[in-house]
Design an enzyme around this catalytic site. Sequence first.
Site, PDB file in Angstrom:
ATOM      1  N   LYS A  52       0.839  -1.209   0.000  1.00 21.56           N
ATOM      2  CA  LYS A  52       0.000   0.000   0.000  1.00 21.56           C
ATOM      3  C   LYS A  52       0.865   1.245   0.000  1.00 21.56           C
ATOM      4  O   LYS A  52       0.582   2.219  -0.698  1.00 21.56           O
ATOM      5  CB  LYS A  52      -0.901   0.017   1.236  1.00 21.56           C
ATOM      6  CG  LYS A  52      -2.055  -0.940   1.145  1.00 21.56           C
ATOM      7  CD  LYS A  52      -2.790  -0.988   2.464  1.00 21.56           C
ATOM      8  CE  LYS A  52      -3.526  -2.297   2.557  1.00 21.56           C
ATOM      9  NZ  LYS A  52      -4.039  -2.644   3.824  1.00 21.56           N
ATOM     10  N   GLN A  96      -5.257  -2.531   9.898  1.00 21.32           N
ATOM     11  CA  GLN A  96      -4.956  -3.733   9.122  1.00 21.32           C
ATOM     12  C   GLN A  96      -5.407  -4.963   9.911  1.00 21.32           C
ATOM     13  O   GLN A  96      -5.144  -5.067  11.111  1.00 21.32           O
ATOM     14  CB  GLN A  96      -3.441  -3.776   8.851  1.00 21.32           C
ATOM     15  CG  GLN A  96      -3.001  -4.888   7.932  1.00 21.32           C
ATOM     16  CD  GLN A  96      -3.480  -4.715   6.501  1.00 21.32           C
ATOM     17  OE1 GLN A  96      -3.612  -3.598   6.006  1.00 21.32           O
ATOM     18  NE2 GLN A  96      -3.756  -5.812   5.836  1.00 21.32           N
ATOM     19  N   ASP A 119     -11.623   1.938   4.456  1.00 20.89           N
ATOM     20  CA  ASP A 119     -11.891   0.521   4.212  1.00 20.89           C
ATOM     21  C   ASP A 119     -13.380   0.212   4.084  1.00 20.89           C
ATOM     22  O   ASP A 119     -13.757  -0.884   3.686  1.00 20.89           O
ATOM     23  CB  ASP A 119     -11.386  -0.262   5.439  1.00 20.89           C
ATOM     24  CG  ASP A 119     -10.229  -1.175   5.115  1.00 20.89           C
ATOM     25  OD1 ASP A 119      -9.956  -1.382   3.925  1.00 20.89           O
ATOM     26  OD2 ASP A 119      -9.616  -1.673   6.062  1.00 20.89           O
TER      27      ASP A 119
END
Length: 283
Positions: A52, A96, A119
């Site tokens: 990322k 994460q 997200d």
Amino acid sequence: MGKILDGKAFANELGQNLKEKVNNLKKEGITPHFCVINIGDNPASKIYVRTKKRRADKMGIIQDIYQLSADTKQEEALTLIDKLNADPEINGVMVQLPAPKQIDADELLERIDPNKDVDGLTPINVGHLWMGDHFVEPATAEGIIALLKHYEIPLAGKKAVVIGRSNIVGKPMAALLLEENATVTICHLYTENLAEITKQADIIVSATGQAFLVTADMVKDGAVVVDVGMNHVDGKLVGDVDFDSVKEKASYITPVPGGVGPLTVQFLMEAVVKLTRRQHDRE
Ligand code: GUN
């Protein structure tokens, strides 16, 4: 043999466009800035976070990585999220997953400001997703829909089978396919006669983390097969789909690597930029 759904090439095409959007924001004095909180030492997570970061650098987006130790306490993580939520310079926040056992990951997700939820995993945004009035969507599912549309694969009225019911991929995938008017079946670990169900499918999306789960005998001739799996077998990255045999039956198929993975990262960046723009338009 089925045609390859080239997620990498499509992600790169989208990347050109996004870089331009970022440059336009920069002309207004705005640089998209998001934070990834990674707790613990999960090796796959460390790779994802680095991937990322590389993509963010390429797009001109600032990505801070908060690497927290494996024994981090819930309160410490919550305090960090509160701090990032309150910081007007930060446009996006994500945790994460997976997190270590002592961490209640759902509570962390719930704490993220829905306006910074790159997200799309906060309960508010999951609700918006299922209501069909969403602004950000979980990146993998969004990327897959965009890929299918890019290749002009019809979805309305088609039988779509999603294997896997995770909050990150399976459930949002089902929601977005439903929104495209597909007839959606969600299968999982307890599903009986999985092959009987997948054999009916016009579109199969597999997101289980089980290598070689989907074999040629489970796939109808001409089906579209999307493989979200990222499994390491004998030091090699493979998907959930037995690619070599299934590609002979599928009309379209995603490879691993180079299929869904690059799209997930690209669509995360798209979400960062969208949220940045909205945040500034509201000021
Ligand atoms: N771990 C693996 N994929 C993802 C993702 O899309 N979002 C988060 N938060 N964690 C992940």
